[in-house]
Write an enzyme that holds these catalytic residues in place. Sequence first.
Site, mmCIF file in Angstrom:
data_model
loop_
_atom_site.group_PDB
_atom_site.id
_atom_site.type_symbol
_atom_site.label_atom_id
_atom_site.label_comp_id
_atom_site.label_asym_id
_atom_site.label_seq_id
_atom_site.Cartn_x
_atom_site.Cartn_y
_atom_site.Cartn_z
ATOM 1 C CD GLU A 159 -3.128 -0.704 0.302
ATOM 2 O OE1 GLU A 159 -3.051 0.306 -0.415
ATOM 3 O OE2 GLU A 159 -4.113 -1.460 0.287
ATOM 4 C CB SER A 217 -15.343 0.561 -4.996
ATOM 5 O OG SER A 217 -15.878 -0.309 -5.969
ATOM 6 C CG ASN A 218 -11.272 4.743 -1.753
ATOM 7 O OD1 ASN A 218 -12.020 5.327 -0.980
ATOM 8 N ND2 ASN A 218 -9.956 4.849 -1.692
ATOM 9 N NE ARG A 225 -9.634 7.427 -6.765
ATOM 10 C CZ ARG A 225 -9.467 6.133 -6.532
ATOM 11 N NH1 ARG A 225 -8.564 5.455 -7.208
ATOM 12 N NH2 ARG A 225 -10.208 5.520 -5.628
ATOM 13 C CE1 TYR A 264 -11.120 0.977 -15.943
ATOM 14 C CE2 TYR A 264 -8.965 1.568 -15.062
ATOM 15 C CZ TYR A 264 -10.253 1.117 -14.873
ATOM 16 O OH TYR A 264 -10.684 0.809 -13.608
ATOM 17 C CG ASN A 269 -5.938 5.338 -3.516
ATOM 18 O OD1 ASN A 269 -4.739 5.497 -3.332
ATOM 19 N ND2 ASN A 269 -6.549 4.201 -3.215
ATOM 20 C CD GLU A 278 -5.234 -2.412 -9.231
ATOM 21 O OE1 GLU A 278 -6.134 -1.571 -9.114
ATOM 22 O OE2 GLU A 278 -4.301 -2.515 -8.419
ATOM 23 C CE LYS A 279 -6.949 2.500 -8.381
ATOM 24 N NZ LYS A 279 -6.168 1.609 -7.483
#
Length: 382
Positions: A159, A217-218, A225, A264, A269, A278-279
Amino acid sequence: MKTKPFHCLLLPVLLLFCFGGVFYTYYKPIISNAQVSTEECLNIVRNTFIQTINQTSNLNIPLNQQPLVTKPAVMEENQEHHANDIIMLMWSWPFGVVFNGTACSSQFGIKGCQITDDRSQYDEAHGVMFHHRDISGELTNLHNMPRHPHQKWVWLNMESPSNAQKLPGLDGLFNLTSNYRRDSDVWVPVGKIVEIPEKDKTFEIPPKDKLVCWIVSNWNPNFERVKYFNELSKHIKIEAYGSAFNRRINKEDYIKTVTGCKFYLGFENSVHKDYFTEKVFKPLMFGTVPVVLGTSRENYEQFIPADSFIHVDDFKSPQELAEHLTFLDKNPKVYEQYFNWRRHFIATHSVFAIEQTCRSCEYIRNYKGYRVFKDLTKWYWG
């Protein structure tokens, strides 16, 4: 350029690696410096991760390519043990998910690693893996435990500093770090760009039925962002999915959705050096151009081909970016240039915690010197 059906080239690899990363990302609990994730949230992460892995067993994937098991067995019974093996003790399994004992050899070609969670082997263990999220209530006990001179304690955390709780007492406790940062001892990025064999140097851009997509989702209105998305969406149509938009994407539809997008939004975040997830790698894997918001373009280009992605910093405003994306939509020859790198490379995604453990085992075998990380807090959180 020769053509080959897109799914024939990538699907066997993607099915194994992508699902865990997807749901680890979109269902994980968010931790701030002032808030620890609840047991309920951790259970959601664990259960989702386990369900995802279990489904791979029905996809005709060879057993030795399935590195995760959910049963409590620690080691495979048929795994050979040798006197000079490196014993890696998992102090706790990250999110409660157990590794197959043969993962290091079958997945990474790293032999002679025993992975166990049997704490009775502590005295014999060459390395002990500690997942950051799992040690918050154990630091006092860990400080009181004797650490043998030959033993390496490995701090595992993927993280960013913004999403990892700063804990007191980390300094001087660990010998090694395994992290996404290049200056960690055991560097394991979330993904890599790797050369492909000559026989596989064929690629076909998959069919597209959507222009710009985002799955999130977050949702936090204070995130950069979110602010950028709100402005960008005024100038271009964005297909937004995820719990933030009450449009949840299930496991079966995720790849189909991302593959069908021309662009995409790989918006992170938080912004930290070397931190991209992975984004960005998933769109690259699926034949989609990521539009990234995060660390600097220069930092991205140290890991990812410069002509494979679009960075928001390249444009003066979200409106200017929207105009560029619209231009690319109307000029397919220019758009196709974002896939020139695929003649020589493919994108891959690491399997969380497994590779970190195996690479740590390899490191401990090769480097026997004394090492203690005295300033972990300053190094990571600044």
